[in-house]
Design a protein around this motif. Structure first.
Motif, short mmCIF file in Angstrom:
data_model
loop_
_atom_site.label_atom_id
_atom_site.label_comp_id
_atom_site.label_asym_id
_atom_site.label_seq_id
_atom_site.Cartn_x
_atom_site.Cartn_y
_atom_site.Cartn_z
N ALA A 48 1.01 -1.34 0.05
CA ALA A 48 -0.08 0.00 -0.47
C ALA A 48 0.50 1.35 0.08
N ILE A 49 2.21 1.44 0.53
CA ILE A 49 3.21 2.33 0.95
C ILE A 49 3.88 3.43 0.14
N SER A 50 4.33 1.90 -0.89
CA SER A 50 5.47 2.11 -1.65
C SER A 50 4.26 2.76 -3.21
N SER A 51 3.49 1.70 -3.39
CA SER A 51 1.91 2.21 -3.97
C SER A 51 1.65 3.75 -3.77
N LYS A 52 1.76 3.76 -2.70
CA LYS A 52 1.08 5.70 -2.60
C LYS A 52 2.68 6.38 -2.65
N ILE A 53 3.55 5.97 -2.33
CA ILE A 53 4.28 6.65 -2.47
C ILE A 53 5.15 7.02 -4.58
N SER A 54 4.58 5.65 -5.07
CA SER A 54 5.30 5.53 -6.57
C SER A 54 3.98 6.68 -7.23
N ASN A 55 3.09 6.49 -6.25
CA ASN A 55 1.94 7.28 -7.27
C ASN A 55 2.34 9.00 -7.19
N SER A 56 3.00 9.05 -5.93
CA SER A 56 3.76 11.03 -5.69
C SER A 56 4.60 11.42 -6.39
N TYR A 57 5.64 10.31 -6.77
CA TYR A 57 6.40 10.61 -7.32
C TYR A 57 7.72 9.68 -8.61
N GLY A 58 6.36 8.83 -8.60
CA GLY A 58 6.68 8.44 -10.21
C GLY A 58 7.60 7.13 -10.41
N SER A 59 8.12 6.75 -10.44
CA SER A 59 9.02 5.97 -11.36
C SER A 59 10.28 6.28 -9.91
N ASP A 60 10.82 7.48 -10.47
CA ASP A 60 12.35 7.76 -9.49
C ASP A 60 12.37 7.10 -8.19
N GLY A 61 13.00 6.51 -7.62
CA GLY A 61 13.63 5.97 -6.78
C GLY A 61 12.64 5.43 -5.59
N VAL A 62 11.85 4.15 -5.82
CA VAL A 62 11.31 4.08 -4.60
C VAL A 62 11.47 2.36 -5.16
N ILE A 63 12.67 1.78 -4.26
CA ILE A 63 12.43 -0.21 -3.69
C ILE A 63 11.71 -0.60 -2.88
N VAL A 64 11.81 -1.53 -3.67
CA VAL A 64 10.61 -2.40 -2.41
C VAL A 64 11.67 -3.73 -2.40
N LEU A 65 12.10 -3.94 -0.89
CA LEU A 65 13.27 -4.64 -0.72
C LEU A 65 12.25 -6.36 -0.09
N GLU A 66 11.47 -7.43 -1.03
CA GLU A 66 10.40 -8.18 -0.34
C GLU A 66 10.95 -9.66 -1.21
N PRO A 67 11.27 -10.42 -0.60
CA PRO A 67 12.01 -12.08 -0.92
C PRO A 67 10.67 -12.95 -1.03
N ASN A 68 9.51 -12.25 -1.19
CA ASN A 68 8.64 -14.12 -2.00
C ASN A 68 8.11 -13.55 -3.02
N ASN A 69 7.81 -14.61 -3.65
CA ASN A 69 6.85 -14.49 -5.18
C ASN A 69 5.29 -14.13 -5.13
N LEU A 70 5.08 -14.49 -3.87
CA LEU A 70 3.31 -14.40 -3.91
C LEU A 70 2.40 -13.37 -3.40
N HIS A 71 2.81 -12.73 -3.36
CA HIS A 71 1.62 -11.32 -2.57
C HIS A 71 -0.05 -12.66 -1.66
N TYR A 72 0.28 -12.81 -0.61
CA TYR A 72 -0.92 -13.02 0.09
C TYR A 72 -2.46 -12.27 0.66
N TYR A 73 -3.40 -12.40 -0.14
CA TYR A 73 -4.14 -11.51 0.96
C TYR A 73 -4.79 -12.38 2.12
N GLN A 74 -4.36 -12.40 2.94
CA GLN A 74 -4.49 -13.18 4.42
C GLN A 74 -5.88 -13.00 4.73
N PRO A 75 -6.23 -11.88 5.42
CA PRO A 75 -8.25 -12.41 5.90
C PRO A 75 -9.35 -13.18 4.84
N LEU A 76 -9.17 -14.10 4.54
CA LEU A 76 -9.76 -14.49 3.48
C LEU A 76 -8.60 -16.07 4.14
N PHE A 77 -7.55 -16.24 4.57
CA PHE A 77 -7.75 -17.18 5.73
C PHE A 77 -8.18 -18.25 6.68
#
Ligand code: UQ1
Length: 445
Positions: A48-77
């Protein structure tokens, strides 16, 4: 020293010494990255926050460090554990969920060096940043309970957990293959993400046996480490009525300390008298594991409190010592309930305060501790708890949300996943504050 031992010493020093590790970046093996905004973690809050920052500041300079290949919507569990939804519907490819304008480094953080505005990843890359947002979530510590992992990994044991994608479907198969007996549901002695979930799955199990299988064949018990059934009195009162009406036993201050899969026994400790232990036979054991901060945070003393949670100002979500660091989601020490809704509300505050910081203005956006917990109580009913830091209800809708409702169940089951994938992960959801204002124009909370 022969050549091999020289190489061995060099290698071990390279891995253990940050200075030498940095030196090795110039080789082809490790990269040295720099960015304006570094987001650590691509889970609910990080996305959510990396999308917000990217939306505001464009493609210049946001890095996300994340090891997983899948993103889970955990509230469905909880719904998957009760056979209502399929596991496949709870995840998407990480690359399709993280903002396109951000650079994704598929790795996890190993070392924080906030004094140098730098982190090192597990694979040895360094990332220099101007601003860092920490959203590493909570780690599941199944191995903290002797016998638990062995029991979970044994397909023949009826020990399960909705907390992990690995064991969530086993929850449903264990439930529907059960012929009767003792069903035990636990709540650990640690912070928990979605603290309502350990009892939601119990209500769904009870509902299954009442309406599909044979309720008279099962005893249902909730053993919780907490001293209350729920932290907010209004909803706790409603839940006590539900458990009484549905003949569910609730024991408070009981913590699971061991699982004995060979004899199908679970050992609990009385948290008010640690010498007192209870061994109970189970036919189905649903475990909510102890949880804690990620390993890197446990080693990052300068950014965390004694328990390893990132120390933030609970109103602004800015780090208490390093002004260029913010944190949100389950990894912070802000005393809110750890839910996706809390992360949504925090993401809006972090975005605004980051903007103020960049513009050298005061940080005026305030997080009030808002969290929401849709307490699913059956296959067609839900109590929608919403509250703030003071544990006062903060309801969105103009009706009593402590009442079990079909409308709130449909919201949880069908509307929230749509909102999550299409609005929240894209950085456009700030929580329901705006709806609350529309529905309750004369309320100020
Ligand atoms: C919410 O904002 C949220 O985050 C996306 C959830 O997690 C999935 C929720 O379950 C809920 C209930 C909210 C709050 C939203 C409304 C409309 C009350």
């Amino acid at each position: 020293m022969n050549m091999n031992s020289v190489l061995r010493v060099f290698k071990s020093k390279r891995y253990s010494s940050p200075a030498l590790r940095q030196f090795s970046m110039s080789s082809t093996r490790y990269d040295n990255h720099s960015c304006k905004f570094l987001v650590i973690g691509g889970g609910t809050a990080g996305c959510a926050i990396s999308s917000k920052i990217s939306n505001s500041y464009g493609s210049d300079g946001v890095i996300v460090l994340e090891p997983n290949n899948l993103h889970y919507y955990q509230p469905l569990f909880t719904l998957i554990g009760a056979g209502i939804k399929k596991l496949d519907s709870s995840h998407k490819e990480m690359k399709s969920v993280l903002p396109k304008k951000a650079k994704w480094i598929k790795d996890s953080v190993a070392v924080f060096e906030p004094e140098a505005n730098k982190v090192t990843s597990n694979e040895g890359h360094t990332i220099n940043y101007e601003y860092m947002i920490i959203s590493t979530g909570l780690q599941l510590n199944f191995n903290a309970i002797p016998g638990l992992e062995e029991a979970l990994n044994d397909d023949d044991s009826k020990v399960c957990s909705i907390y992990s994608p690995k064991y969530v479907t086993k929850t449903w198969t264990s439930m529907k293959d059960l012929n009767g007996g003792n069903l035990i549901f636990t709540y650990p002695n640690s912070p928990v993400k979605c603290p309502g979930a350990p009892q939601k799955i119990m209500y769904l199990a009870e509902d299954y046996f009442r309406n599909v299988s044979n309720r008279n064949d099962v005893n249902i018990t909730y053993n919780s480490s907490l001293g209350v059934i729920f932290g907010v009195k209004k909803y706790a009162d409603a839940l006590w009525k539900i458990v009484k009406k549905r003949d569910i036993n609730v024991n408070l201050r009981r913590n699971l300390i061991e699982v004995k899969p060979d004899t199908s026994e679970a050992v609990f400790q009385n948290l008010d008298n640690l010498d007192e232990k209870f061994t109970v036979k189970y036919d189905l054991l649903h475990v909510t594991p102890p949880m804690g901060p990620s390993k890197a945070l446990l080693n990052a003393k300068s950014v965390t409190n004694a328990s390893g949670f990132v120390e933030v100002n609970k109103s602004t979500m800015q780090h208490v010592k390093f002004p260029n660091i913010f944190a949100l989601g389950d990894c912070t020490d802000s005393p809110n309930s750890k839910t996706a809704a809390a992360a949504a509300a925090q993401s809006c505050v972090v975005e605004k305060n980051l903007k103020s910081l960049l513009n050298k203005k005061s940080l005026d956006a305030v997080y009030d501790g808002y969290a929401s917990c849709p307490l699913v109580t059956s296959r067609n009913r839900c109590v929608l708890a919403e509250f703030d830091y003071s544990l006062n209800p903060m309801e969105t809708f103009p009706f009593n949300q402590a009442k079990e409702r079909l409308s709130m169940y449909i919201m949880k089951k069908d509307a929230m996943p749509l909102l999550y994938w299409n609005v929240m992960t894209k950085g456009y959801w700030n929580g329901p504050e705006i709806m609350r204002k529309i529905f309750n124009p004369f309320k100020f909370n």
